[in-house]
Design an enzyme around this catalytic site. Structure first.
Site, mmCIF file in Angstrom:
data_model
loop_
_atom_site.group_PDB
_atom_site.id
_atom_site.type_symbol
_atom_site.label_atom_id
_atom_site.label_comp_id
_atom_site.label_asym_id
_atom_site.label_seq_id
_atom_site.Cartn_x
_atom_site.Cartn_y
_atom_site.Cartn_z
ATOM 1 N N GLY A 1 -8.044 -7.343 -2.080
ATOM 2 C CA GLY A 1 -9.176 -8.204 -2.399
ATOM 3 C C GLY A 1 -8.733 -9.195 -3.460
ATOM 4 C CG HIS A 2 -5.630 -11.160 -3.126
ATOM 5 N ND1 HIS A 2 -4.461 -11.499 -2.513
ATOM 6 C CD2 HIS A 2 -5.510 -9.844 -3.445
ATOM 7 C CE1 HIS A 2 -3.662 -10.440 -2.452
ATOM 8 N NE2 HIS A 2 -4.288 -9.420 -3.014
ATOM 9 C CD GLN B 1 -2.221 -3.456 -1.058
ATOM 10 O OE1 GLN B 1 -1.223 -3.701 -0.402
ATOM 11 N NE2 GLN B 1 -3.409 -3.878 -0.691
#
Ligand code: GDP
Ligand code: IMO
Ligand code: MG
Length: 428
Positions: free
Chosen positions: A40-41, A226
């Site tokens: 999730g960026h 990650q």
């Protein structure tokens, strides 16, 4: 043209999205090479917030080709949902995305298997994102029942594979959970084939594309997902993800030899966070941790889970920087530490009376590691508008210098807020 890469130095969520977005301006191609929609960026600019999960951050830039490389695991539904959200928001991005025909496909049985495996571990659950990431990578390594994007877009071949795999997987799933969901092969074929029709125009041999791009001197940016400590080989196993999320994964995940990457940028938060299970030596399971969680809005982008918070751990980040061959580092979210009288940085571990700066390989040893903490004075001034390093409060400058020295790398960027503009280029 040398390639650049952005890698997380902790357990994810270090602000890689923000940094990739900043650097994208100067690049023509952005590549995701591992992980999937477990990432999730978050990117913020011009008053807008974008949250990207499976899609490369480069898609937000109209001059950029974005690549999902062979090492990524792709959930077709998640891919199209995310693309549709971007299109609904006005982004014309379909023609800018390429998906490798070698990437593996996350199928319904991967999600069901993961739920069963995590439940079986009870209190020792890995705490995954439940996106079928680990079970899809397991399938890839096992080979016999794996499906790649190249298979997905061949209608009859895909249907034949699903008809072979579903009865086998159903037997395994029924043994694990007799009351569990029963899969319907016809329905899976229909739904996935509908996705395949939309994905087909984006499917390409991205390996050839990237190698040709290097020959043509194009500027490539690799977007890590990650963080190094979640790397399946080098992280805090088994509390890791199932891919090589350190710099080690770039070559295997993209097909681009590591020697092309001349600028490896490691991103670390000014403190540490972790989502899910596993040891965390500097964790602050107290009101200080809670204060950081609130100030940093530390709730997972993908699952909404509260992130565990703790002091900056330079044993772990130094290890990450070394295994990934990091050239320079970004210290992000420095503003979150504003207002503390005193801050602490972990400079070594005490494991059963032995002081070490090396990362233990067994997570049982990491679990008993007591952090040796260096105290540093805090600051109270609002730093979210500061543009030059020398304009930061003296103690904030000191904090960044000590962090860089202990991690063993030059600090090139300090981030003092989520927006693109809230960025300090050190020595610029
Ligand atoms: P990623 O997974 O590494 O891309 O990081 P995430 O996007 O999951 O988490 C980082 C969070 O911090 C996001 O909500 C960003 O908008 C936010 N963020 C990024 N840089 C800064 C910063 O310097 N200060 C603050 N306060 N927030 C930041
Ligand atoms: P970004 O790219 C933080 C964590 C999960 C869990 C472990 C395994 O946003 O930094 P998985 O679903 O991958 O099998 O879960 O890894 N995890 C992340 N934590 N940020 C991420 O991605 C993560 N992706 C996976 O919470 O502990
Ligand atoms: Mg994240």
């Amino acid at each position: 043209m040398p390639a650049t890469s952005v890698i997380g130095l902790q357990w994810g969520d270090e602000a890689k999205g923000k940094i990739v977005d900043l650097l994208t301006e100067k690049h023509e191609i952005v590549v995701r090479y591992q992980g999937g929609n477990n990432a999730g960026h978050t990117v913020k600019f011009d008053g807008k917030t974008y949250k990207l999960s499976l899609l490369p951050t480069g898609l937000l830039h109209s001059h950029v080709k974005s690549v999902i490389a062979p090492g990524v695991v792709v959930n077709p539904h998640a891919l199209l949902k995310e693309l549709d959200n971007l299109i609904a928001g006005g982004e014309d991005c379909l023609s800018r995305l390429m998906v490798s025909d070698r990437a593996h496909v996350i199928c319904p049985w991967h999600l069901l298997e993961e739920a069963a495996f995590e439940a079986a571990r009870g209190g020792n659950a890995i705490g995954t994102t439940m996106r079928g990431i680990g079970t899809c990578y397991r399938e890839k390594m096992g080979r016999t029942h794996a499906i790649r994007i190249g298979d997905l877009i061949l209608k009859d071949a895909f249907a034949a594979k699903v008809r072979e795999i579903v009865p086998f997987k159903q037997k395994v799933l029924n043994a694990l959970n007799p009351d569990g969901e029963q899969m319907n092969a016809d329905q899976i074929i229909e739904e996935y084939s509908a996705c395949a029709e939309r994905i087909r125009p984006m499917v390409a041999d991205t390996t050839a594309f990237l190698l040709n791009a290097l020959d043509a001197d194009k500027n490539i940016l690799f977007e890590g997902a990650q963080g190094c400590l979640l790397d399946v080989d080098h992280g805090t196993f088994p509390y890791v993800t199932s891919s090589n999320s350190s710099g080690c994964g770039i070559h295997s995940g993209s097909g681009v030899p590591g020697r092309f990457i001349k600028n490896m940028i490691g991103v670390a938060k000014a403190y540490t966070t972790r989502v899910g299970g596993g040891p965390f030596p500097t964790e602050l399971d107290n009101e200080i941790g809670e204060r950081i969680r609130i100030a940093g809005n530390e709730f997972g982008t993908v699952t909404g889970r509260p992130r565990r918070c703790g002091w900056l751990d330079t044993v772990a980040t130094r290890y990450s920087a070394r295994i990934s061959g990091v050239d320079s580092i970004v210290i992000a979210l420095l503003d979150v530490l504003t207002g503390f009288d005193e801050l602490q940085i972990c400079e070594a571990y005490d494991i059963n009376g032995t002081i070490t700066r090396d990362m233990p390989s067994r997570c049982e040893d990491l679990a008993i590691a007591r952090p040796v903490l260096r105290k540093i004075a805090g600051w109270s001034e609002d730093i979210t508008g500061v543009k030059n390093f020398s304009d930061l409060p003296r103690t904030a400058q000191e904090y960044v210098k000590v962090a860089g020295e202990l991690i063993g790398r030059k600090v090139s960027i300090v981030s003092v807020g989520p927006d693109r503009k809230q960025t300090i280029h050190v020595d610029a």
